[in-house]
Design an enzyme around this catalytic site. Structure first.
Site, mmCIF file in Angstrom:
data_model
loop_
_atom_site.group_PDB
_atom_site.id
_atom_site.type_symbol
_atom_site.label_atom_id
_atom_site.label_comp_id
_atom_site.label_asym_id
_atom_site.label_seq_id
_atom_site.Cartn_x
_atom_site.Cartn_y
_atom_site.Cartn_z
ATOM 1 N N ASP A 276 50.596 0.007 -37.591
ATOM 2 C CA ASP A 276 49.403 -0.619 -37.031
ATOM 3 C C ASP A 276 48.241 -0.323 -37.982
ATOM 4 O OD1 ASP A 276 47.865 -0.605 -33.705
ATOM 5 O OD2 ASP A 276 47.478 -1.745 -35.521
HETATM 6 C C1 GLC Z 1 44.923 -3.582 -34.239
HETATM 7 C C2 GLC Z 1 45.740 -3.294 -32.995
HETATM 8 C C3 GLC Z 1 47.084 -3.968 -32.975
HETATM 9 C C4 GLC Z 1 47.012 -5.284 -33.732
HETATM 10 C C5 GLC Z 1 46.735 -4.964 -35.183
HETATM 11 C C6 GLC Z 1 46.622 -6.247 -36.036
HETATM 12 O O1 GLC Z 1 44.258 -2.416 -34.648
HETATM 13 O O2 GLC Z 1 45.938 -1.926 -32.645
HETATM 14 O O3 GLC Z 1 47.456 -4.143 -31.601
HETATM 15 O O4 GLC Z 1 48.241 -5.989 -33.609
HETATM 16 O O5 GLC Z 1 45.560 -4.186 -35.352
HETATM 17 O O6 GLC Z 1 45.481 -6.957 -35.663
#
Ligand code: GLC
Length: 746
Positions: A276
């Site tokens: 993430d």
């Molecule tokens: C964000 C979120 C995640 C998301 C990712 C891409 O920080 O925690 O749920 O899919 O970044 O946007």
């Protein structure tokens, strides 16, 4: 002359090779740098982002992108980057593009916590299928959803994105989401790869503060947090996203015991794991990695295949392979999984997106109708003294509150490319519904947030203080307030629309106080003081503390952030055209100080002594609770012992509609294992539910098989087990209600 196997293989048309052959043939030809490129993910939101990444794509140093650009330019940006990969790079491996379609791409559905309130896997599957169709049309074949986290702490803003506090309900809806997104073929023109996120335990974040550490016992991890992910893997999800949090001190992104031990060795998950947003290099801030190189090595060798956004893989792994710190075989294993997912998404056969596809797919009439159905089925009636459904004699209705007519707030958090102009607000919905029968006066009454500069919600759902807001003067605020009270005094019925801004839920939106913000409590007290019949509708991304207003109002409706069609849906239910059918997927606390409060809690050694000095331990509204426009009576639970060897017992109870209107009862099966060798199991555990539509006076029987799925648990080694002994069994309208029968399993 015998051609080398590899040359022969490469000579075959791609379609004639098996996926494994195709992957191995590519892998054999890739340099270490090109392999690492498949494990590196960029982000493209603007044309400038795309241009800046072209060189790395041509060099094979990037394998995927988050495509968060608006749909008007998304397909063009995607095709520009894809051309650089498929036409210009040495091995022509196509890029895969992902995005956060959490509850709709352009057709915005209710937030996931609202969808969970419908207790309806088929509804969730249908909404996610529409979301996948619109997302794929925009040139995105990988959806970063469903959020599969279990959430028991409403201080945590991301509870809005979850399916609530129960693993059984959550597992059912996660699996339904995967089916909706992927269908039978994730490579189809209207499907996309799903992502089980955030693996794992993110919802247990200490203090409800986002990005914090977690302290989860192994038994709770196995029986509360992991089951929705296991259900998603069994449903065939192609990808998993590792979480920001640490578990037992080890960042989830580098937690080998979970990413490899559980996900791959136990569950045999064949897909890829993506980190993430920069969580790989955040292992340094966690104090777990000394530098980027160590962070990359720890994450990759733990089982995290792709690094999202941060650059430690592409900046350090080639050197670590060269000096033997990282084995090339570990990289090959990750690349195999990435190429396998790419093959399943169909991008080798169809790498480019059709630029006119979005307009064909977006906002189809049947999609908008589904958004209305979902909004109507996800609202929960929490109190009703008879003021609902609205009497046809009510000719003057005052709709008061900061969320009466605010289209942006209805979209909720993570609304992707949903647009306020596509939203029908409660004011618009009521105006249309009551056009022939009543006059509707709408008054804002007060601001959502404390008086002062107004806030402004940005497209990504964040909220900024609008310093130059024209209405920040106290005078304007006072005028609003008085105007609303005057309108209320002149009305036959008052409907109040209150809650929280969408930007106060979702990511990085934790709250230390779950009360209604600003002058909303004062406004509600003033409305109640008029003595007029009062209906309060709450729009929020989480359970708020509604204790005071629950005592003051005649009716209370939890509408969450309901998406494009919240207005017509609410108008239909408030006017009695549709019955309320929602049930809570999460407990509502009486005070913030009770949090976390959830139904599947431990029994403790002194269950009779768990109240506070100043408050009961029980929630204001329990898990599974929801009223309808009729009443249901549940009979005693009867257990039919198995007729013969190998038969399973069945639990039954009658449900009778004792009211004057038809309605949908949700009969819920709860069990409790009275004594478990692995440790005390929760006081109650949901293990099934049945919707029963009953006419006035009608009685039907809810019936549940007490098999291993109903009675079992997961031990610390990950084994699903059932022990003999006594079980308490409820068939009830919500948690904490009804009388249990005892079943003795031999
Ligand atoms: C964000 C979120 C995640 C998301 C990712 C891409 O920080 O925690 O749920 O899919 O970044 O946007």
């Amino acid at each position: 002359m015998r051609l080398p196997f590899l040359t022969l293989l490469i000579a075959l048309p791609m379609s004639a090779q098996t996926p494994t052959d195709r992957i191995e043939a590519l892998l054999q030809r890739m340099t270490p740098e090109e392999k690492i490129g498949q494990l590196s993910q960029g982000v493209v939101h603007t044309p400038e982002h795309a241009e800046a990444a072209i060189a790395e794509v041509r060099a094979g140093r990037l394998g995927s992108f988050i495509l968060s650009a608006p749909p008007e330019i998304a397909t063009a940006l995607r095709n520009r980057l894809q051309h650089a990969a498929v036409e210009d790079s040495r091995l022509r491996v196509p890029l895969v593009f992902g995005a956060d379609t959490i509850h709709g791409y352009r057709t915005t559905f209710p937030i996931p916590l609202a969808l969970a309130s419908a207790w309806d896997p088929s509804l969730v599957e249908r909404t996610q299928a529409v979301a996948a169709r619109e997302t794929r049309a925009a040139g995105i074949e990988w959806i970063f959803a469903p959020m599969s986290d279990l959430a028991r702490d409403p201080r945590w803003g991301r509870v809005a994105e979850t399916f609530g506090e129960d693993p059984y309900l959550g597992a059912s809806l996660v699996a339904a989401s995967v089916r909706g997104f992927q269908g039978d073929d994730p490579g189809a023109a209207d499907r996309a790869a799903a992502t089980l996120k955030h693996f794992v335990g993110y919802g247990a974040t200490t203090g409800g503060r986002d990005y914090n550490t977690t302290d989860i016992t192994p038994f709770t991890l196995r029986n509360a947090h992991l089951p929705p992910f296991e259900a998603g893997v069994k449903a065939g999800a192609l990808t998993v996203m590792s979480a920001f949090n640490a578990i037992d001190g080890i960042p989830a992104v580098a937690n080998r015991q979970l990413l490899t031990g559980v996900l791959r060795d136990e569950w045999k998950f064949p897909g890829l794991v993506v980190s993430d947003w920069e969580s790989v290099t955040e292992a340094i801030k966690w104090g777990y990695a000394a530098n980027d190189a160590e962070a990359a090595r720890l994450a990759l060798t733990a089982g995290n295949d792709i690094e999202m956004v941060s650059r430690s893989y592409r900046d350090t792994l080639a050197q670590q392979v060269a000096d033997g710190t990282v084995q090339l075989g570990v990289i090959d294993q990750a690349v195999r999984r990435v190429l396998g997912v790419k093959l399943r998404t169909g991008i080798f056969e169809k790498p480019y997106a059709d630029s006119d596809a979005p307009q064909r797919a977006f906002l189809q009439p049947e999609s908008v109708a589904l958004a209305r159905e979902a909004a109507a089925r996800s609202l929960v009636l929490l109190k009703n003294d008879g003021v609902l459904p609205l009497a046809t004699s009510a000719r003057r209705i005052a709709l008061v509150g900061p969320l009466a007519d605010d289209a942006t707030e209805m979209l909720g958090t993570w609304s992707a490319h949903g647009r306020p102009e596509d939203v029908v607000t409660l004011a618009a919905g009521l105006r249309a519904r009551l056009a022939q029968s009543a006059t509707l006066t709408v008054a804002r009454g007060c601001e959502l947030l404390p008086a002062g500069p107004r806030t402004r919600a940005l497209p990504d759902g964040s909220v900024v203080i609008d310093e130059d807001a024209t209405r920040s003067s106290v005078t304007a605020v006072e005028a609003d307030f008085e105007q609303a009270i005057v309108a209320a005094r002149e009305a036959d019925v008052i409907i109040a629309a209150v809650g929280e801004p969408r930007g106060w839920s979702g990511e990085n939106a934790s709250r230390a106080d779950l009360s209604l913000t600003g002058r909303q409590p004062e406004l509600l007290r003033a409305l109640a003081a008029t003595g007029k019949p009062l209906v309060v509708v709450v729009f929020s991304g989480r359970p708020l503390v509604l204790t005071e207003i629950a005592n003051q109002t005649g009716a209370l409706v939890q509408a969450w952030h309901p998406g494009l069609q919240g207005g017509p849906a609410l108008a239909a239910v408030l006017c009695g055209d549709l019955p309320p059918v929602g049930r809570l997927p999460i407990s509502f606390p009486r005070a913030t100080g009770q949090v976390p409060v959830f139904y599947n809690h431990a029994t403790t050694g002194r269950p009779e002594m768990v109240d506070y000095r100043d408050l009961t331990r029980d929630p204001l509204f329990p898990f599974g609770f929801g009223l309808t426009y009729t009443r249901f009576e549940f009979g005693d639970v009867e257990i039919a012992e198995p007729a013969g060897a190998g038969q399973t017992p069945v639990a039954r109870a009658t449900v009778t509609n004792t009211g004057e209107r038809a309605g949908e009862a949700v009969a819920q099966l709860y069990i409790r294992d009275v004594a478990c060798s692995e440790g005390g199991r929760p006081a109650q555990e949901l293990r099934g539910w049945q919707r029963l539509t009953l006419a006035p006076g009608e009685t039907r029987t809810a019936e549940f098989v007490l098999d291993d799925n109903a009675l079992g648990f997961v031990d610390r080694q990950g084994r699903h087990r059932v022990e003999s002994g006594d079980f308490k069994v409820w068939i009830a309208p919500h948690a904490g209600s009804g009388k249990a029968a005892t079943y003795r399993k031999k």
